[in-house]
Design a protein around this motif. Structure first.
Motif, PDB file in Angstrom:
ATOM      1  N   GLY A  17     -27.287   1.958  73.379  1.00 35.13           N
ATOM      2  CA  GLY A  17     -26.140   1.361  72.674  1.00 35.13           C
ATOM      3  C   GLY A  17     -26.485   0.572  71.554  1.00 35.13           C
ATOM      4  N   ALA A  18     -27.624  -0.217  71.467  1.00 34.73           N
ATOM      5  CA  ALA A  18     -28.191  -0.810  70.175  1.00 34.73           C
ATOM      6  C   ALA A  18     -28.461   0.313  69.380  1.00 34.73           C
ATOM      7  CB  ALA A  18     -29.449  -1.669  70.780  1.00 34.73           C
ATOM      8  N   VAL A  19     -28.820   1.376  69.345  1.00 30.20           N
ATOM      9  CA  VAL A  19     -29.273   2.363  68.356  1.00 30.20           C
ATOM     10  C   VAL A  19     -28.323   2.745  67.770  1.00 30.20           C
ATOM     11  CG1 VAL A  19     -30.289   4.704  67.952  1.00 30.20           C
ATOM     12  CG2 VAL A  19     -31.488   3.107  69.400  1.00 30.20           C
ATOM     13  N   VAL A  20     -27.036   3.240  68.716  1.00 30.65           N
ATOM     14  CA  VAL A  20     -25.727   3.523  68.061  1.00 30.65           C
ATOM     15  C   VAL A  20     -25.167   2.611  66.922  1.00 30.65           C
ATOM     16  CG1 VAL A  20     -23.305   4.210  68.896  1.00 30.65           C
ATOM     17  CG2 VAL A  20     -25.162   4.948  70.112  1.00 30.65           C
ATOM     18  N   THR A  21     -25.112   1.454  67.254  1.00 29.55           N
ATOM     19  CA  THR A  21     -24.696   0.451  66.535  1.00 29.55           C
ATOM     20  C   THR A  21     -25.366   0.246  65.205  1.00 29.55           C
ATOM     21  OG1 THR A  21     -25.063  -1.241  67.673  1.00 29.55           O
ATOM     22  CG2 THR A  21     -23.135  -0.347  68.140  1.00 29.55           C
ATOM     23  N   SER A  22     -26.766   0.755  65.194  1.00 29.39           N
ATOM     24  CA  SER A  22     -27.554   0.014  64.122  1.00 29.39           C
ATOM     25  C   SER A  22     -28.038   1.283  63.135  1.00 29.39           C
ATOM     26  CB  SER A  22     -28.645  -0.568  64.776  1.00 29.39           C
ATOM     27  OG  SER A  22     -29.334   0.131  65.775  1.00 29.39           O
ATOM     28  N   VAL A  23     -28.602   2.426  63.787  1.00 31.23           N
ATOM     29  CA  VAL A  23     -29.244   3.317  63.031  1.00 31.23           C
ATOM     30  C   VAL A  23     -28.616   4.713  63.356  1.00 31.23           C
ATOM     31  CG1 VAL A  23     -31.235   1.933  62.682  1.00 31.23           C
ATOM     32  CG2 VAL A  23     -31.331   3.680  64.547  1.00 31.23           C
ATOM     33  N   ILE A  54     -17.572   6.049  76.477  1.00 31.29           N
ATOM     34  CA  ILE A  54     -16.026   5.711  76.124  1.00 31.29           C
ATOM     35  C   ILE A  54     -16.039   4.428  75.526  1.00 31.29           C
ATOM     36  CG2 ILE A  54     -13.631   5.484  76.899  1.00 31.29           C
ATOM     37  CD1 ILE A  54     -14.292   7.423  78.953  1.00 31.29           C
ATOM     38  N   GLY A  55     -16.424   3.202  76.371  1.00 28.47           N
ATOM     39  CA  GLY A  55     -16.424   2.025  75.800  1.00 28.47           C
ATOM     40  C   GLY A  55     -17.107   1.644  74.423  1.00 28.47           C
ATOM     41  N   GLY A  56     -18.039   1.936  74.367  1.00 30.56           N
ATOM     42  CA  GLY A  56     -18.736   1.927  72.894  1.00 30.56           C
ATOM     43  C   GLY A  56     -18.200   2.459  72.021  1.00 30.56           C
ATOM     44  N   SER A  57     -17.707   3.691  72.333  1.00 29.91           N
ATOM     45  CA  SER A  57     -17.034   4.393  71.119  1.00 29.91           C
ATOM     46  C   SER A  57     -15.746   3.674  70.645  1.00 29.91           C
ATOM     47  CB  SER A  57     -16.806   5.699  71.397  1.00 29.91           C
ATOM     48  OG  SER A  57     -18.050   6.609  71.943  1.00 29.91           O
ATOM     49  N   VAL A  58     -15.033   3.270  71.664  1.00 30.20           N
ATOM     50  CA  VAL A  58     -13.778   2.553  71.198  1.00 30.20           C
ATOM     51  C   VAL A  58     -14.173   1.235  70.369  1.00 30.20           C
ATOM     52  CG1 VAL A  58     -12.125   0.987  72.255  1.00 30.20           C
ATOM     53  CG2 VAL A  58     -12.523   3.101  73.231  1.00 30.20           C
ATOM     54  N   LEU A  59     -15.317   0.446  70.767  1.00 26.69           N
ATOM     55  CA  LEU A  59     -15.428  -0.544  70.011  1.00 26.69           C
ATOM     56  C   LEU A  59     -15.975  -0.312  68.645  1.00 26.69           C
ATOM     57  CD1 LEU A  59     -17.654  -2.590  72.495  1.00 26.69           C
ATOM     58  CD2 LEU A  59     -15.581  -3.496  71.541  1.00 26.69           C
ATOM     59  N   GLY A  60     -16.708   0.841  68.336  1.00 31.69           N
ATOM     60  CA  GLY A  60     -17.123   1.332  67.347  1.00 31.69           C
ATOM     61  C   GLY A  60     -15.932   1.866  66.355  1.00 31.69           C
ATOM     62  N   ALA A  61     -15.090   2.621  66.984  1.00 37.41           N
ATOM     63  CA  ALA A  61     -13.974   2.796  66.170  1.00 37.41           C
ATOM     64  C   ALA A  61     -13.002   1.745  65.666  1.00 37.41           C
ATOM     65  CB  ALA A  61     -12.882   3.842  66.984  1.00 37.41           C
ATOM     66  N   GLY A 217     -24.693  -1.650  80.662  1.00 38.39           N
ATOM     67  CA  GLY A 217     -25.812  -1.706  79.681  1.00 38.39           C
ATOM     68  C   GLY A 217     -25.536  -1.332  78.353  1.00 38.39           C
ATOM     69  N   TYR A 218     -24.837  -0.187  78.243  1.00 42.77           N
ATOM     70  CA  TYR A 218     -24.605   0.525  77.166  1.00 42.77           C
ATOM     71  C   TYR A 218     -23.774  -0.320  76.037  1.00 42.77           C
ATOM     72  CZ  TYR A 218     -23.462   4.346  73.805  1.00 42.77           C
ATOM     73  OH  TYR A 218     -23.426   5.237  72.572  1.00 42.77           O
ATOM     74  N   LEU A 219     -22.687  -0.788  76.880  1.00 47.10           N
ATOM     75  CA  LEU A 219     -21.698  -1.691  75.932  1.00 47.10           C
ATOM     76  C   LEU A 219     -22.418  -3.039  75.859  1.00 47.10           C
ATOM     77  CD1 LEU A 219     -18.699  -1.688  75.404  1.00 47.10           C
ATOM     78  CD2 LEU A 219     -18.194  -2.929  77.583  1.00 47.10           C
ATOM     79  N   LEU A 220     -23.164  -3.579  76.322  1.00 44.15           N
ATOM     80  CA  LEU A 220     -23.832  -4.725  76.185  1.00 44.15           C
ATOM     81  C   LEU A 220     -24.866  -4.438  74.844  1.00 44.15           C
ATOM     82  CD1 LEU A 220     -24.904  -6.372  79.367  1.00 44.15           C
ATOM     83  CD2 LEU A 220     -23.214  -7.156  77.569  1.00 44.15           C
ATOM     84  N   GLY A 221     -25.366  -3.245  74.842  1.00 38.06           N
ATOM     85  CA  GLY A 221     -26.038  -2.895  73.905  1.00 38.06           C
ATOM     86  C   GLY A 221     -25.417  -2.660  72.386  1.00 38.06           C
ATOM     87  N   ALA A 222     -24.332  -2.054  72.673  1.00 37.65           N
ATOM     88  CA  ALA A 222     -23.337  -1.785  71.391  1.00 37.65           C
ATOM     89  C   ALA A 222     -22.648  -3.089  70.906  1.00 37.65           C
ATOM     90  CB  ALA A 222     -22.277  -0.755  71.986  1.00 37.65           C
ATOM     91  N   LEU A 223     -22.494  -3.924  71.840  1.00 40.56           N
ATOM     92  CA  LEU A 223     -22.006  -5.318  71.329  1.00 40.56           C
ATOM     93  C   LEU A 223     -23.092  -6.257  70.531  1.00 40.56           C
ATOM     94  CD1 LEU A 223     -19.656  -6.304  74.119  1.00 40.56           C
ATOM     95  CD2 LEU A 223     -18.894  -5.986  71.987  1.00 40.56           C
ATOM     96  N   GLY A 224     -24.242  -6.397  71.309  1.00 39.12           N
ATOM     97  CA  GLY A 224     -25.369  -7.524  70.654  1.00 39.12           C
ATOM     98  C   GLY A 224     -26.497  -6.952  70.524  1.00 39.12           C
ATOM     99  N   GLY A 225     -27.006  -5.761  71.042  1.00 35.06           N
ATOM    100  CA  GLY A 225     -28.188  -5.111  70.814  1.00 35.06           C
ATOM    101  C   GLY A 225     -28.797  -4.959  69.458  1.00 35.06           C
ATOM    102  N   TRP A 226     -27.790  -4.717  68.569  1.00 34.74           N
ATOM    103  CA  TRP A 226     -28.028  -4.474  67.080  1.00 34.74           C
ATOM    104  C   TRP A 226     -28.751  -5.635  66.439  1.00 34.74           C
ATOM    105  CZ3 TRP A 226     -26.027  -7.423  63.354  1.00 34.74           C
ATOM    106  CH2 TRP A 226     -24.812  -8.287  63.860  1.00 34.74           C
ATOM    107  N   ARG A 227     -28.478  -6.855  67.011  1.00 35.83           N
ATOM    108  CA  ARG A 227     -29.116  -7.805  66.489  1.00 35.83           C
ATOM    109  C   ARG A 227     -30.611  -7.780  66.551  1.00 35.83           C
ATOM    110  NH1 ARG A 227     -25.281 -13.076  67.673  1.00 35.83           N
ATOM    111  NH2 ARG A 227     -23.511 -12.076  66.562  1.00 35.83           N
ATOM    112  N   VAL A 228     -31.064  -7.365  67.763  1.00 33.47           N
ATOM    113  CA  VAL A 228     -32.469  -7.238  67.751  1.00 33.47           C
ATOM    114  C   VAL A 228     -33.220  -5.939  67.069  1.00 33.47           C
ATOM    115  CG1 VAL A 228     -34.189  -6.582  69.741  1.00 33.47           C
ATOM    116  CG2 VAL A 228     -32.271  -7.927  70.400  1.00 33.47           C
ATOM    117  N   ALA A 229     -32.312  -4.941  67.131  1.00 37.42           N
ATOM    118  CA  ALA A 229     -32.634  -3.792  66.245  1.00 37.42           C
ATOM    119  C   ALA A 229     -32.840  -4.080  64.641  1.00 37.42           C
ATOM    120  CB  ALA A 229     -31.861  -2.636  66.240  1.00 37.42           C
ATOM    121  N   LYS A 230     -31.912  -5.129  64.329  1.00 37.43           N
ATOM    122  CA  LYS A 230     -31.900  -5.506  62.903  1.00 37.43           C
ATOM    123  C   LYS A 230     -33.202  -6.317  62.442  1.00 37.43           C
ATOM    124  CE  LYS A 230     -28.174  -3.680  61.652  1.00 37.43           C
ATOM    125  NZ  LYS A 230     -28.047  -2.549  60.533  1.00 37.43           N
TER     126      LYS A 230
END
Length: 259
Positions: A17-23, A54-61, A217-230
């Motif tokens: 999830g973190a990778v999806v929202t970052s890179v 599904i949930g992560g993609s809805v947030l991304g959209a 886990g995937y949804l949490l990664g999509a929501l906040g994991g990108w901060r770690v990745a950044k």
């Protein structure tokens, strides 16, 4: 399922999830982990993964709609085409053995990894795409984007990957800007993952207790994991992602052939 294995799967889902929202595409790691770390049938791997995305993609959209980067005509064409193509992918999933599923998944991992490296180097952006540039509202656009949706949907239905790894490079090739491609991908994944999830749920091919844990886990990664990745240089992170996917290909193929 052992607690240690469950923790590993949730951790992989969070990272995905973190990778999806970052890179870039990270959901494919969830599919690979479910296949590689468990003995689940190919249909259950694909079904459980589809529900997860599904949930992560809805947030991304929603994020791309907020930033006004969404092309709804293109997104709906690819999404509807993808939902139709998904049914073919589900049928193909039922026709392949678990060994064949793993080999094909390994090849897909390598292909996605190579695409990521090409995109990072800028090679995709340098393709001569002007002659292929079409508008979604034109007849050619309906054919082109509908076909992309069908093909990506078939792959999504077969593997349960949603399509986030495949839609952007396909759209760049036909002249779509990367930011629009990434925005459209989120909607396409909602359609493809939802259609796959419904089909596999009706088959009873979703690991219900497990899907709640990895989806969280995937949804949490999509929501906040990108901060770690950044905190890591994004260029290095993207390159590492591509290399990791390519390196995973022979491992997964070899392991599958031993089954």
């Amino acid at each position: 399922m052992e607690l240690v294995l469950l923790v590993i799967l949730v951790a992989v889902s969070f990272a995905g999830g973190a990778v999806v929202t970052s890179v870039g595409p990270g959901g494919i790691f969830v599919v690979a982990a479910l296949y590689g770390f468990t003995a689940l049938p190919a249909a259950v791997v694909a079904g459980t993964s589809s529900v997860t995305f599904i949930g992560g993609s809805v947030l991304g959209a929603a994020g791309y709609v907020y930033s006004d980067d969404m092309d709804w005509g293109m997104a709906l064409l690819i999404g509807i085409g993808g939902a139709v193509g998904t049914q073919l992918g589900v049928l193909l999933n039922g026709a392949v053995s678990r060994r064949s599923f793993g080999v094909l998944l390994g090849v897909l991992l390598g292909t996605v990894g190579a695409t990521i490296l090409l995109r990072e180097r800028g090679d995709l952006d340098r393709l001569p795409t002007e002659a292929l540039d079409v508008a979604p509202t034109s007849g050619a656009g309906v054919v082109v984007f509908g076909t992309i949706g069908l093909l990506v949907g078939a792959a999504g239905g077969l593997f349960g990957i949603g399509g986030a790894a495949l839609v952007p490079p396909a759209l760049v090739v036909v002249g779509v800007s990367m930011i629009t491609a990434l925005a459209v991908t989120q909607v396409a994944v909602v359609f493809i993952a939802s259609a796959s999830a419904v089909s596999y749920t009706l088959q009873g091919s979703v690991a219900v207790p497990l899907v709640f844990a990895i989806a969280a886990g995937y949804l949490l990664g999509a929501l906040g994991g990108w901060r770690v990745a950044k905190r890591v240089d994004p260029d290095r992170l993207t390159t590492a992602l591509g290399v990791l996917l390519i390196g995973s290909m022979p491992v997964l193929v070899y392991r599958s052939l031993l089954l």
